[in-house]
Design a protein around this motif. Sequence first.
Motif, short mmCIF file in Angstrom:
data_model
loop_
_atom_site.label_atom_id
_atom_site.label_comp_id
_atom_site.label_asym_id
_atom_site.label_seq_id
_atom_site.Cartn_x
_atom_site.Cartn_y
_atom_site.Cartn_z
N LEU A 196 27.11 11.85 -7.63
CA LEU A 196 25.96 12.62 -6.89
C LEU A 196 26.14 11.79 -5.44
O LEU A 196 25.71 10.58 -5.30
CB LEU A 196 24.69 12.38 -7.45
CG LEU A 196 24.33 13.16 -8.54
CD1 LEU A 196 23.02 12.89 -9.18
CD2 LEU A 196 24.25 14.80 -8.24
N LEU A 197 26.42 12.43 -4.49
CA LEU A 197 26.53 11.92 -2.90
C LEU A 197 25.01 11.36 -2.72
O LEU A 197 24.81 10.34 -2.12
CB LEU A 197 26.88 12.93 -1.81
CG LEU A 197 28.25 13.34 -2.01
CD1 LEU A 197 28.78 14.14 -0.83
CD2 LEU A 197 29.39 12.16 -2.16
N SER A 198 23.87 11.99 -3.25
CA SER A 198 22.61 11.61 -2.95
C SER A 198 22.31 10.35 -3.55
O SER A 198 21.29 9.48 -2.98
CB SER A 198 21.62 12.71 -3.48
OG SER A 198 21.76 12.86 -4.84
N VAL A 199 22.95 9.90 -4.58
CA VAL A 199 22.82 8.33 -5.08
C VAL A 199 22.97 7.42 -3.94
O VAL A 199 22.26 6.62 -3.97
CB VAL A 199 23.73 8.35 -6.47
CG1 VAL A 199 23.55 6.72 -6.55
CG2 VAL A 199 23.20 9.36 -7.36
N LEU A 201 23.06 7.88 -0.80
CA LEU A 201 22.11 7.97 0.24
C LEU A 201 20.82 7.34 -0.04
O LEU A 201 20.23 6.62 0.65
CB LEU A 201 21.78 9.50 0.54
CG LEU A 201 20.91 9.55 1.52
CD1 LEU A 201 21.40 9.15 3.03
CD2 LEU A 201 20.60 11.04 1.61
#
Lengths: 217, 217
Positions: A196-199, A201
């Motif tokens: 997850l790229l959002s992790v 971020l």
Amino acid sequence: MRKIKKFSAPEPSMRRLPAYLHVLSRIFKENQTFVSCTTISRQLRLDPTQVRKDLALTGIVGKPRVGYPVEELIGNIKAFLGWDIQRNAVLVGVGSLGTAILGYQQFRLYGLNIIAAFDRDPAQIGRNIFGVNVYPIEKLPEIAVRHQIELGIITVNADSAQEVADLMIRGFIRGIWNFAPKPLEVPNEVVVENALLSVSLGVLTSKLKQIESNRTS
Amino acid sequence: MRKIKKFSAPEPSMRRLPAYLHVLSRIFKENQTFVSCTTISRQLRLDPTQVRKDLALTGIVGKPRVGYPVEELIGNIKAFLGWDIQRNAVLVGVGSLGTAILGYQQFRLYGLNIIAAFDRDPAQIGRNIFGVNVYPIEKLPEIAVRHQIELGIITVNADSAQEVADLMIRGFIRGIWNFAPKPLEVPNEVVVENALLSVSLGVLTSKLKQIESNRTS
């Protein structure tokens, strides 16, 4: 009967190993044969004791006052990460992210051999992206079995991710690298890693917020 | 003088929070008002005790036999991750990965407001990618100051990454999200989060290797 430890290394340590490898590759190119814990830890702004512990996981033994043999250490880390073995892989979803991954040469050094890509969009099928052909998604199980594919990379959107995972499982794929923001249901013997790229971020923005609230408190 | 704890939450917990958010958003859409720890942990295959501890970090209080209020929990996690604040950001390097990030709508929900992109390639300059204009890299410090940019996203290759980081620092950017496989040198007050895709690949392949060696031993 001895109990099998499924994953013996702590994940935070495992997550630091690729960064060590980047630093060590540069040191190796500069023809240095030994490296100290302190040198590695300084470049990555980590605690030297932590670095020593992480490296010990790979079975390397350092020499007092000399450090670790660079080439052997690189080999040990690669073996520990499973990057000493070539694995055939397929990728599903040739949007921007899928294309970026197909073009990222570095992954070949890590044993990732992407031999086919798949998409549902007729406009994508038949294309060749960085040397990899794009096939219709329905062909996945057949091609996966024929080429003994071990790894599947999912770069479709959240809505299609489970369907793609199901096709991968029908093709006897054992490891799924999932970039879709959706938890997958898979049989117990299949390993899923959610990228997850959002992790990443979230780690950044929460640190910024923490600093801000420390300043104002 | 009280000692300031810079980052109070353990990083593994922080790394799990975005996944909880994905699960909770779905539950919220299904009009459920309360959710139990067990429901969340089952969907993500995590230990319920671990989930409870992680959620407690955000300050949420669950009700016995009812669970957590879904909407409040979503708000708390977002606030904890710093996703309740809009932050202006710029991105440098509009290759495949840069394009993928510009197109990823989800990031807007996390407060990431990318207002400009930069590249060194004349063929890219002047383009509009998913609503974001591409400017020449030299303009970065000026535009960053004028628009009070807080976050910089680096999607160039390893060789150019430090140079880009230096421009960001000249533009008073305080948080750098670095996708280039290269550790950056920045002043102490700048936060860097390295989003190495290879880290996630390493977690997957090392688990596969571990399983294989358990089978054969």
